[in-house]
Design a protein around this motif. Structure first.
Motif, PDB file in Angstrom:
ATOM      1  N   VAL A  82       0.843  -1.198   0.000  1.00  4.52           N
ATOM      2  CA  VAL A  82       0.000   0.000   0.000  1.00  4.52           C
ATOM      3  C   VAL A  82       0.877   1.246   0.000  1.00  4.52           C
ATOM      4  O   VAL A  82       2.053   1.186   0.369  1.00  4.52           O
ATOM      5  CB  VAL A  82      -0.926   0.034   1.248  1.00  4.52           C
ATOM      6  N   PRO A  83       0.319   2.414  -0.379  1.00  2.00           N
ATOM      7  CA  PRO A  83       1.058   3.666  -0.211  1.00  2.00           C
ATOM      8  C   PRO A  83       1.305   3.944   1.275  1.00  2.00           C
ATOM      9  O   PRO A  83       0.528   3.509   2.135  1.00  2.00           O
ATOM     10  CB  PRO A  83       0.114   4.720  -0.819  1.00  2.00           C
ATOM     11  N   GLU A  85       0.827   6.479   2.958  1.00  2.07           N
ATOM     12  CA  GLU A  85      -0.218   7.296   3.590  1.00  2.07           C
ATOM     13  C   GLU A  85      -1.526   6.525   3.755  1.00  2.07           C
ATOM     14  O   GLU A  85      -2.493   7.054   4.315  1.00  2.07           O
ATOM     15  CB  GLU A  85      -0.487   8.562   2.754  1.00  2.07           C
ATOM     16  N   HIS A  86      -1.579   5.296   3.302  1.00  5.29           N
ATOM     17  CA  HIS A  86      -2.807   4.496   3.370  1.00  5.29           C
ATOM     18  C   HIS A  86      -3.115   4.130   4.821  1.00  5.29           C
ATOM     19  O   HIS A  86      -2.216   3.977   5.649  1.00  5.29           O
ATOM     20  CB  HIS A  86      -2.637   3.225   2.532  1.00  5.29           C
ATOM     21  N   GLU A 102     -11.512  -2.534  -0.512  1.00  6.79           N
ATOM     22  CA  GLU A 102     -10.364  -2.073  -1.287  1.00  6.79           C
ATOM     23  C   GLU A 102     -10.412  -2.615  -2.711  1.00  6.79           C
ATOM     24  O   GLU A 102     -10.939  -3.715  -2.969  1.00  6.79           O
ATOM     25  CB  GLU A 102      -9.051  -2.543  -0.634  1.00  6.79           C
ATOM     26  N   GLU A 139      -1.986   4.846  -6.704  1.00  2.41           N
ATOM     27  CA  GLU A 139      -3.208   4.763  -5.899  1.00  2.41           C
ATOM     28  C   GLU A 139      -4.392   4.211  -6.682  1.00  2.41           C
ATOM     29  O   GLU A 139      -5.542   4.576  -6.448  1.00  2.41           O
ATOM     30  CB  GLU A 139      -3.539   6.127  -5.290  1.00  2.41           C
ATOM     31  N   VAL A 142      -4.563  -1.782  -4.195  1.00  2.00           N
ATOM     32  CA  VAL A 142      -3.542  -2.395  -3.356  1.00  2.00           C
ATOM     33  C   VAL A 142      -3.222  -3.781  -3.928  1.00  2.00           C
ATOM     34  O   VAL A 142      -3.946  -4.298  -4.768  1.00  2.00           O
ATOM     35  CB  VAL A 142      -3.999  -2.508  -1.881  1.00  2.00           C
TER      36      VAL A 142
END
Length: 259
Positions: A82-83, A85-86, A102, A139, A142
């Motif tokens: 995941v990023p 910031e997720h 998701e 983004e 995932v």
């Protein structure tokens, strides 16, 4: 140099598998036989062995095992990429159920054996895991993948967390049973941790039927199976407690008969 050692020994391996430690031992132990590393696609299966591209391979399981010898080496945990910031990045681990809302990317070279694919599937399947990870960075969604692949395609803007109940990926050492040469046996021994002087047979290393033991004699009475019989050192007589020698029963002076 014999005919078998005149050419390179070819080891195929899929992405995420690191054969470095075994290759290093091979180079030390077999200096006259060069080893050639053959990268193969994650979904290649046993094709590199069946078509003669490689002598032995480190592959992801399961496989169609017809004609193959297979040694299961280890099972690898799966993670979600995941990023940073997720929201998932804020927890230590998740379950498959946590992915329900998701968009989960499903690359064409996915190596996980899903019974039911989690989350909402993306409109289009990425061509491979590397492309899927670039989509995660954008983004788009995932990705759930073996941890070694997440490390292989690491990006600074991404992170990953374990998915506790996702399918795991097994890695095995695989070769064609009919092509079990001395060089193949040597590499199997290296992976198994055998020393250079070990004389263990080939069949003990692969998943083959157990040896016929009909004519094997069982352990002698009083002997543990697989252990050496107890040895008696010298001819010392047993002693009683306190260090005094015991007199064998029935020894000593004869009794006088009753007259």
């Amino acid at each position: 140099m014999n005919e078998e050692s005149a050419q390179a020994f070819r080891l195929a391996y899929v992405p995420g598998v690191t054969p470095t430690k075994w290759v290093r031992v091979w180079i030390e132990r077999m200096p006259d036989v060069p080893i050639e590393l053959v990268p193969v696609e994650p979904t290649a299966g046993a094709a590199p062995l069946r078509d003669g591209t490689a002598d032995i391979a480190l592959l992801r399981l399961p496989l169609e095992r017809d004609g193959l010898s297979v040694i299961n080496l280890y099972t690898e945990a799966s993670v979600v990429v995941v990023p940073k910031e997720h929201a998932i990045a804020a927890v230590d681990s998740i379950s498959v159920a946590d992915l329900a809302d998701e968009t989960v990317l499903h690359p064409l070279d996915d190596v996980l054996d899903w019974a039911t694919f989690p989350g909402e599937e993306a409109f289009e399947r990425p061509a491979d895991t590397e492309t899927a990870i670039s989509h995660v960075a954008s983004e788009v969604g995932v990705l759930v993948t073996p941890q070694s692949l997440a490390r292989l395609h690491h990006r600074k803007d991404l992170t990953y967390r374990p998915v506790t109940d996702a399918p795991a990926s097994q890695v095995g050492l695989v070769w064609m049973t009919e092509n079990t040469t001395d060089l193949v046996d040597t590499f199997v021994g290296i992976v198994r941790g055998r020393t250079a002087n070990s004389s263990r047979g080939r069949q003990q290393d692969s998943e083959t039927p157990a040896e016929n033991t009909k004519d094997r004699k069982g352990p002698r009475r009083g002997e543990r199976q697989g252990s050496q019989p107890r040895r008696v050192v010298g001819d010392k007589k047993p002693k009683a407690r306190g260090g005094k020698a015991t007199r064998p029963k029935g020894s000593g002076r004869p009794r006088k008969g009753r007259g």
